[in-house]
Design a protein around this motif. Structure first.
Motif, short mmCIF file in Angstrom:
data_model
loop_
_atom_site.label_atom_id
_atom_site.label_comp_id
_atom_site.label_asym_id
_atom_site.label_seq_id
_atom_site.Cartn_x
_atom_site.Cartn_y
_atom_site.Cartn_z
N ASN A 94 -13.89 -2.57 4.83
CA ASN A 94 -14.20 -3.99 4.97
C ASN A 94 -14.55 -4.70 3.66
N GLY A 95 -14.55 -3.98 2.57
CA GLY A 95 -14.87 -4.62 1.30
C GLY A 95 -16.34 -4.98 1.15
N VAL A 96 -17.13 -4.64 2.16
CA VAL A 96 -18.58 -4.88 2.07
C VAL A 96 -19.24 -3.52 1.95
N GLY A 97 -19.53 -3.15 0.73
CA GLY A 97 -20.14 -1.83 0.51
C GLY A 97 -19.14 -0.70 0.61
N SER A 98 -17.90 -1.00 1.01
CA SER A 98 -16.88 0.04 1.00
C SER A 98 -15.61 -0.59 0.46
N SER A 99 -14.68 0.27 0.09
CA SER A 99 -13.39 -0.22 -0.39
C SER A 99 -12.57 -0.77 0.78
N VAL A 100 -11.55 -1.58 0.47
CA VAL A 100 -10.63 -2.04 1.52
C VAL A 100 -9.43 -1.10 1.62
N MET A 101 -9.40 -0.08 0.75
CA MET A 101 -8.31 0.89 0.79
C MET A 101 -8.83 2.21 1.36
N ILE A 102 -7.98 2.90 2.12
CA ILE A 102 -8.41 4.13 2.78
C ILE A 102 -8.96 5.14 1.77
N ASP A 103 -8.28 5.25 0.62
CA ASP A 103 -8.70 6.26 -0.37
C ASP A 103 -9.86 5.78 -1.24
N GLY A 104 -10.34 4.57 -1.01
CA GLY A 104 -11.48 4.08 -1.79
C GLY A 104 -11.08 3.31 -3.04
N ALA A 116 1.00 -3.34 -0.97
CA ALA A 116 2.14 -2.45 -0.70
C ALA A 116 1.65 -1.06 -0.34
N LYS A 117 0.63 -0.60 -1.07
CA LYS A 117 0.09 0.74 -0.79
C LYS A 117 -0.63 0.77 0.57
N ALA A 118 -1.33 -0.32 0.89
CA ALA A 118 -2.03 -0.37 2.18
C ALA A 118 -1.04 -0.20 3.34
N TYR A 119 0.14 -0.83 3.20
CA TYR A 119 1.18 -0.68 4.24
C TYR A 119 1.64 0.77 4.34
N LYS A 120 1.92 1.37 3.17
CA LYS A 120 2.40 2.76 3.18
C LYS A 120 1.33 3.70 3.75
N ASP A 121 0.09 3.47 3.35
CA ASP A 121 -1.01 4.28 3.91
C ASP A 121 -1.06 4.13 5.44
#
Ligand code: NDP
Length: 315
Positions: free
Chosen positions: A171-181, A187-192
């Motif tokens: 959620n971008g609040v205290g954590s990354s918005v990407m699965i791997d952090g 483009a990577k978010a789609y592939k993930d």
């Protein structure tokens, strides 16, 4: 009786072509699970689908409440649910900033994976109680999430890492918005998210195939370079991508042909094997394809399942 297939994102591209291919056989009723009711019914009409061959039911995968409401609405139709196809997707390759679902998840993974994860989990009991001879849950995968292919090696590559961003709520609040952090990359978010789709299908197979008799499958239908998926890409890309896929990579497939392929995975009596990732060769014959190391990592699939359960409120 006719079979009933739920198809998410049936208002355009692959989902619409599949709905049309199934409806044309006269043996299927399609529940078009779409976020834009009017667009979906117009698209079905324009595709020449008989009005008795489909029902549009509102579903916005960017909201878990909408997913739960969809499940209630679909049950009220009192039609059996024989096949569920998780097809809808968003792809935001040029986005500079992340956008978020109603529940605060990064949009690509929120819609493509988490929304479908909740939907599939909820509808599993409906599939189980159907008396149709071959019940199926299909999650559309992609070559781009598969790093054992040429297309899957075009940067940025899919990589879920240790799933720390997802575990943090994405959620971008205290954590990354990407699965791997990592830093946001559309483009990577789609592939993930597509790797998540393929892992989820296999985890469903391991957990539920024997118990429920449901066939779980994923597929790569080919590069359908003309669909709306690329709507957010730069104009030059949209101009050159279809001929590039047609004449250079030769991976191009028309929406109609891709729809026939997915319709096969829905209904072909010979494609009942569970846990399979289907692909097609140049002569359009289906075969069981291999997944990349990450997309077939059973430990990662289990971890993804458990974190996703928490995020969608199932655990
Ligand atoms: P499209 O963009 O044409 O279709 C995507 C569909 O998803 C649309 O109907 C869209 O609805 C729907 N959708 C998007 N967001 C939501 C949401 N929040 N809630 C409900 N529905 C939503 O793309 P494709 O047909 O190409 O994509 C279909 C599937 O095929 C995807 O899973 C994609 O990953 C996969 N795929 C595509 C390939 C290709 O080359 N095109 C290759 C490999 C896989 P709306 O009409 O309202 O915008």
């Amino acid at each position: 009786r006719k079979g009933t297939a739920v198809i998410t994102g049936a208002s355009s591209g692959l989902g619409l072509a599949t709905a049309k291919a199934l409806a044309e056989t006269g043996k299927w009723h399609v529940i078009m699970a779409c976020r834009d009711f009017l667009k979906a019914s117009r698209a079905a009409k324009a595709a020449g689908m008989d009005k008795d061959s489909f029902t549009v039911v509102h579903l916005d995968l960017a909201s878990l409440d909408s997913v739960r409401q969809f499940v209630r609405n679909v049950r009220q139709l009192e039609m059996p649910i024989d096949v569920v196809v998780c097809n809808a997707a968003v792809y935001q390759p040029t986005a500079k900033e992340p956008s978020y679902t109603a529940d605060g998840f990064e949009m690509s993974v929120g819609v493509n994976h988490l929304g479908h994860f909740l939907l599939a989990r909820e509808l599993l009991s409906d599939l189980q109680s159907s008396d149709y001879p071959s019940k199926r849950l299909i999650i559309v995968g992609s070559i781009t999430g598969n790093t054992n292919t040429l297309a899957g090696n075009v940067p940025p590559k899919a990589n879920l890492g240790d799933l720390r961003g997802l575990a943090g709520g994405l959620n971008g609040v205290g954590s990354s918005v990407m699965i791997d952090g990592g830093e946001f990359d559309g483009a990577k978010a789609y592939k993930d998210s597509k790797v998540c789709n393929m892992l989820t299908m296999q985890e469903f197979h391991r957990r539920y195939h024997e118990e429920t008799g449901v066939t779980f499958a994923s597929l790569y239908p080919g590069c359908i370079a003309t669909t709306g998926l690329f709507r957010e890409h730069i104009p030059l890309f949209r101009l050159l991508f279809p001929p590039f896929q047609k004449y250079i990579t030769k991976g191009y497939v028309s929406e109609e042909e891709a729809g026939k392929r997915l319709a096969q995975v829905v209904s072909d009596p010979s494609l009942t094997k569970s846990g399979v990732y289907w692909s097609w060769n140049k002569n359009s014959a289906s075969f069981e394809n291999q997944l990349s190391e990450e997309a077939s990592d059973a430990d990662k699939a289990k971890k993804l399942w458990e974190i996703s359960e928490k995020l969608v409120g199932l655990a």
